[in-house]
Motif scaffolding. Structure first.
Motif, short mmCIF file in Angstrom:
data_model
loop_
_atom_site.label_atom_id
_atom_site.label_comp_id
_atom_site.label_asym_id
_atom_site.label_seq_id
_atom_site.Cartn_x
_atom_site.Cartn_y
_atom_site.Cartn_z
N SER A 1 -12.56 -27.71 -30.23
CA SER A 1 -12.01 -26.83 -31.26
C SER A 1 -12.99 -25.69 -31.45
O SER A 1 -14.05 -25.86 -32.05
CB SER A 1 -11.79 -27.59 -32.56
OG SER A 1 -11.29 -26.70 -33.55
N ILE A 2 -12.64 -24.52 -30.92
CA ILE A 2 -13.53 -23.37 -30.93
C ILE A 2 -13.33 -22.60 -32.24
O ILE A 2 -12.22 -22.21 -32.57
CB ILE A 2 -13.23 -22.41 -29.75
CG1 ILE A 2 -13.07 -23.07 -28.39
CG2 ILE A 2 -14.27 -21.30 -29.70
CD1 ILE A 2 -13.70 -24.30 -28.03
N GLY A 3 -14.41 -22.39 -32.97
CA GLY A 3 -14.34 -21.70 -34.25
C GLY A 3 -14.15 -22.67 -35.39
O GLY A 3 -13.41 -22.41 -36.34
N GLY B 1 -15.78 -45.94 -28.53
CA GLY B 1 -17.15 -46.36 -28.20
C GLY B 1 -18.04 -45.14 -28.19
O GLY B 1 -18.03 -44.34 -29.12
N PRO B 2 -18.79 -44.95 -27.12
CA PRO B 2 -19.69 -43.80 -27.06
C PRO B 2 -18.98 -42.50 -26.64
O PRO B 2 -19.58 -41.43 -26.65
CB PRO B 2 -20.71 -44.21 -26.00
CG PRO B 2 -19.94 -45.11 -25.09
CD PRO B 2 -18.96 -45.85 -25.99
N ILE B 3 -17.69 -42.58 -26.29
CA ILE B 3 -16.97 -41.41 -25.80
C ILE B 3 -16.39 -40.61 -26.96
O ILE B 3 -15.61 -41.13 -27.76
CB ILE B 3 -15.85 -41.82 -24.82
CG1 ILE B 3 -16.45 -42.52 -23.61
CG2 ILE B 3 -15.04 -40.60 -24.39
CD1 ILE B 3 -15.43 -43.14 -22.69
N ILE B 4 -16.76 -39.34 -27.05
CA ILE B 4 -16.24 -38.43 -28.06
C ILE B 4 -15.04 -37.71 -27.47
O ILE B 4 -15.11 -37.19 -26.35
CB ILE B 4 -17.31 -37.39 -28.47
CG1 ILE B 4 -18.59 -38.06 -28.94
CG2 ILE B 4 -16.77 -36.40 -29.48
CD1 ILE B 4 -18.52 -38.71 -30.28
N SER B 5 -13.93 -37.66 -28.19
CA SER B 5 -12.75 -36.99 -27.66
C SER B 5 -12.43 -35.68 -28.38
O SER B 5 -11.52 -34.98 -27.99
CB SER B 5 -11.54 -37.92 -27.70
OG SER B 5 -11.21 -38.24 -29.03
N LEU B 6 -13.20 -35.34 -29.43
CA LEU B 6 -13.00 -34.06 -30.12
C LEU B 6 -14.35 -33.54 -30.61
O LEU B 6 -15.09 -34.25 -31.29
CB LEU B 6 -12.08 -34.21 -31.33
CG LEU B 6 -11.90 -32.92 -32.15
CD1 LEU B 6 -10.95 -31.96 -31.44
CD2 LEU B 6 -11.41 -33.22 -33.54
N TYR B 7 -14.64 -32.31 -30.21
CA TYR B 7 -15.81 -31.61 -30.71
C TYR B 7 -15.35 -30.34 -31.41
O TYR B 7 -14.50 -29.61 -30.88
CB TYR B 7 -16.76 -31.18 -29.58
CG TYR B 7 -17.61 -32.26 -29.00
CD1 TYR B 7 -18.62 -32.87 -29.75
CD2 TYR B 7 -17.45 -32.65 -27.68
CE1 TYR B 7 -19.42 -33.85 -29.20
CE2 TYR B 7 -18.27 -33.63 -27.12
CZ TYR B 7 -19.24 -34.22 -27.88
OH TYR B 7 -20.04 -35.19 -27.34
N GLY B 8 -15.95 -30.06 -32.57
CA GLY B 8 -15.82 -28.76 -33.20
C GLY B 8 -16.97 -27.90 -32.71
O GLY B 8 -18.11 -28.36 -32.70
N VAL B 9 -16.68 -26.68 -32.29
CA VAL B 9 -17.69 -25.78 -31.74
C VAL B 9 -17.85 -24.59 -32.67
O VAL B 9 -16.87 -23.94 -33.03
CB VAL B 9 -17.29 -25.29 -30.33
CG1 VAL B 9 -18.36 -24.38 -29.75
CG2 VAL B 9 -17.01 -26.46 -29.40
N ASN C 1 -19.60 -35.13 -33.79
CA ASN C 1 -18.44 -34.38 -33.32
C ASN C 1 -18.64 -32.87 -33.40
O ASN C 1 -17.69 -32.12 -33.23
CB ASN C 1 -17.19 -34.75 -34.13
CG ASN C 1 -16.77 -36.17 -33.91
OD1 ASN C 1 -17.16 -37.06 -34.65
ND2 ASN C 1 -15.99 -36.40 -32.86
N ALA C 2 -19.85 -32.42 -33.69
CA ALA C 2 -20.12 -31.00 -33.86
C ALA C 2 -21.04 -30.47 -32.76
O ALA C 2 -22.04 -31.09 -32.44
CB ALA C 2 -20.76 -30.75 -35.23
#
Length: 181
Positions: free
Chosen positions: A41-43, A64-72, A88-89
Motif C-alpha cells: 500500500s503505497i502512501g 506465521g513469519p510471512i507478511i502479506s500486506l505492507y504500508g509504504v 507491516n510498515a
C-alpha cells in the motif's frame, strides 16, 4: 491508537486522505491477492486504512513469519505511522523511492499518489503484480491512472459509488496479459 468504527457508508477521518467505509474494506479484500501473496500500500501515511483492513481481515496480517500486506511511506524525522503494526510498515527514502519488496509484490494499492512517475516505477519493478487499486480524487483520475491504463485493464466500473465520498474514486486494474489473482 484505537481504530475508529466504520460503517458501510464512507466517512472522513482526520488521519486519512481517503474517506473510509466497510464497503471499501470489503472491496479491497475481494480484489487484492489473497495471502500469502504480498500487497504493498503505497502512501500509507499514518497507516489507518491499512490497520483497519488488517483488523477487519486478520488473515491478511501475517501467516506465521510471512507478511502479506505492507504500508509504504516516506521516512521522516518523526514517526508517521500511528496505526499500522510496525511489522507491516515500510519506509522509503523519498517520494521518488520504491520499496525493494515491490519485486515480490502481487498487488499494489496507491492511496492519493502525487506522482504518476512513481506509479510507473512500481509497475516496472513489480513484474509479478497482477492487480492494482488506485484511490484518489476524481480530478486526478485521467492523469494519475495513465500508467495503469497502459499497464492493464480497468476491472469494471468501480469508481467509488458507496465506497468513498463524492469527489473521490476507487479504480481496480488487472494486468492485461490475462494474469488473474
Amino acid at each position: 491508537m484505537p481504530l475508529p468504527h466504520l460503517t458501510p457508508l464512507p466517512a472522513r477521518h482526520p488521519a486519512s486522505c481517503a474517506s473510509l467505509s466497510l464497503s471499501l474494506l470489503s472491496l479491497l479484500d475481494r480484489v487484492l491477492p489473497a495471502p500469502p501473496s504480498l500487497t504493498l500500500s503505497i502512501g500509507s501515511g499514518p497507516g489507518l486504512l491499512e490497520a483497519l483492513f488488517l483488523n477487519a481481515y486478520p488473515a491478511r496480517a501475517a501467516i506465521g513469519p510471512i507478511i502479506s500486506l505492507y504500508g509504504v511511506e516516506v521516512a521522516s524525522s518523526t514517526t508517521v505511522n500511528r496505526f499500522l503494526p510496525e511489522r507491516n510498515a515500510l519506509e522509503v527514502a523519498g517520494t521518488w523511492a520504491v520499496a525493494r519488496e515491490a519485486e515480490e509484490a502481487r498487488g499494489l494499492m496507491f492511496v492519493y499518489p502525487r506522482q504518476k512517475g512513481l506509479i510507473q516505477t512500481y509497475l516496472h519493478k513489480g513484474t509479478g503484480v497482477s492487480v492494482v487499486v488506485w484511490i484518489g480524487p476524481r480530478c486526478d483520475v485521467e492523469e494519475m491512472t495513465e500508467p495503469l491504463r497502459n499497464w492493464g485493464v480497468e476491472d469494471g466500473d468501480i469508481c467509488g459509488e458507496g465506497l468513498v465520498e463524492d469527489g473521490e474514486a476507487v479504480l481496480v486494474f488487472r494486468k492485461s496479459d490475462g494474469i488473474q489473482t
